[in-house]
Design a protein around this motif. Structure first.
Motif, PDB file in Angstrom:
ATOM      1  N   SER A 235      43.224  45.414  34.131  1.00 16.91           N
ATOM      2  CA  SER A 235      43.519  44.078  33.610  1.00 16.91           C
ATOM      3  C   SER A 235      45.017  43.976  33.365  1.00 16.91           C
TER       4      SER A 235
ATOM      5  N   GLN B 239      46.859  41.586  32.867  1.00 21.87           N
ATOM      6  CA  GLN B 239      47.126  40.619  31.810  1.00 21.87           C
ATOM      7  C   GLN B 239      46.830  41.213  30.426  1.00 21.87           C
TER       8      GLN B 239
ATOM      9  N   PHE C   6      40.161  33.655  42.793  1.00 24.67           N
ATOM     10  CA  PHE C   6      40.273  35.031  43.251  1.00 24.67           C
ATOM     11  C   PHE C   6      41.339  35.098  44.339  1.00 24.67           C
TER      12      PHE C   6
ATOM     13  N   PRO D  16      49.551  43.630  41.461  1.00 27.56           N
ATOM     14  CA  PRO D  16      48.857  42.375  41.127  1.00 27.56           C
ATOM     15  C   PRO D  16      49.760  41.464  40.300  1.00 27.56           C
ATOM     16  N   ARG D  17      49.431  40.193  40.288  1.00 27.23           N
ATOM     17  CA  ARG D  17      50.180  39.257  39.460  1.00 27.23           C
ATOM     18  C   ARG D  17      49.986  39.604  37.988  1.00 27.23           C
TER      19      ARG D  17
ATOM     20  N   THR E  16      46.826  38.392  36.105  1.00 27.79           N
ATOM     21  CA  THR E  16      45.504  38.787  36.586  1.00 27.79           C
ATOM     22  C   THR E  16      44.640  39.273  35.430  1.00 27.79           C
ATOM     23  N   ARG E  17      43.513  38.608  35.214  1.00 30.58           N
ATOM     24  CA  ARG E  17      42.603  39.011  34.138  1.00 30.58           C
ATOM     25  C   ARG E  17      41.860  40.295  34.499  1.00 30.58           C
TER      26      ARG E  17
ATOM     27  N   ARG F 216      41.285  43.057  37.987  1.00 25.28           N
ATOM     28  CA  ARG F 216      41.537  43.440  39.373  1.00 25.28           C
ATOM     29  C   ARG F 216      40.526  44.504  39.766  1.00 25.28           C
TER      30      ARG F 216
ATOM     31  N   SER G  44      41.792  40.008  42.901  1.00 26.32           N
ATOM     32  CA  SER G  44      42.409  39.732  41.603  1.00 26.32           C
ATOM     33  C   SER G  44      41.859  38.422  41.069  1.00 26.32           C
ATOM     34  N   LEU G  45      41.341  38.476  39.853  1.00 25.66           N
ATOM     35  CA  LEU G  45      40.775  37.302  39.196  1.00 25.66           C
ATOM     36  C   LEU G  45      41.816  36.716  38.245  1.00 25.66           C
ATOM     37  N   ILE G  46      42.100  35.424  38.435  1.00 25.28           N
ATOM     38  CA  ILE G  46      43.133  34.748  37.656  1.00 25.28           C
ATOM     39  C   ILE G  46      42.542  33.515  36.984  1.00 25.28           C
TER      40      ILE G  46
END
Length: 247
Positions: free
Chosen positions: A27, A29, A72, A82-83, A86-87, A89, A98-100
């Motif tokens: 995670s 983030q 995603f 990852p960004r 990103t909550r 990955r 990657s879930l945002i």
């Protein structure tokens, strides 16, 4: 908000890319505790209406709801960082997702999973024709307007505003009135027929002969008869209707 066809497409793609592999789960983030899942094997990814459930070996499930803004991002270059936003990955052997900006990303134990699933109505993409009687009963006996009831995830799971507009148009039903079980069954039949096309196309497909077109949803005129499309609020969302074809 993404509707059932989008969630089932995500589940299909991620299952194909990651299921059976030991994943690196993080995670970036920092708003999701990835520790219980990192280094565990992903068994399955399933969509239930607008919800995604990730099943891991020797770990709880992960529950994801994209809400209005969740997306995603997929990459086959695992060296790319990852960004920061990103909550969650999920990285496998060759692919990462990657879930945002989801509305929900959380661990679920068995009891919480059962409670979530029990709160949902039938999903046209899961139960299909087998659930017709139950689906027709739920929608046909729901209180209030059909346009509000069909958005209620405890009545049917996965239908959102776009599918509501197109399905009710094809059934010739105005969203502001109630329906009986026979009419509800016709709407379910249309959902069972058309939503799988949406999974494959990655968009709402309400006319297989013209998959990029809509009948009334966000149109100025009805594609069938040319009448001006009417809009009003039903169930807290803008309903799109043809005054001729949906009397």
């Amino acid at each position: 908000m993404p509707e059932a066809h989008s969630l089932h497409r995500h589940a299909r793609d991620q299952r194909a890319a990651l299921a059976g592999q030991v994943l690196s789960v993080s995670s970036p983030q920092g708003r999701f505790d990835a520790t219980p899942f990192d280094g565990h094997r992903l068994v399955d990814v399933q969509a239930h209406g607008k919800h995604l459930l990730y099943s891991f070996e020797q770990a709880p499930d992960v529950h994801v709801h994209l809400g209005m803004k969740g997306i995603f991002l997929r990459t086959e270059d695992l060296s790319l960082p990852p960004r920061a936003g990103t909550r969650m990955r999920l990285a496998g052997e060759t692919t990462a997702f990657s879930l945002i900006a989801p509305s929900r990303c959380e661990a679920l134990d068995a009891a919480a999973r059962a409670e979530l699933l029990a709160s949902l109505g039938p999903d046209p993409l899961r139960e299909g024709a087998a659930a017709r009687e139950e689906a027709a009963r739920r929608l046909g006996t729901a209180r209030g307007a059909v346009g509000a009831a069909v958005l209620d995830q405890s009545v049917w799971a996965g239908i959102g505003n776009a599918w509501r507009a197109e399905l009710l148009f094809l059934a010739g039903i105005d969203p502001g009135r109630r329906v009986d079980e026979a009419e509800a069954g016709r709407v379910w039949d249309l959902a069972v027929e058309l939503l799988p096309l949406g999974v494959d196309a990655g968009q709402v497909v309400s006319d297989p002969t013209a998959p990029d077109e809509r009948w009334v949803y966000k149109r100025e005129t009805c594609r069938r008869c040319g009448s001006p499309v009417g809009t009003r609020t039903v169930g807290g969302r803008t309903a799109y209707t043809c005054p001729v074809d949906q009397r």
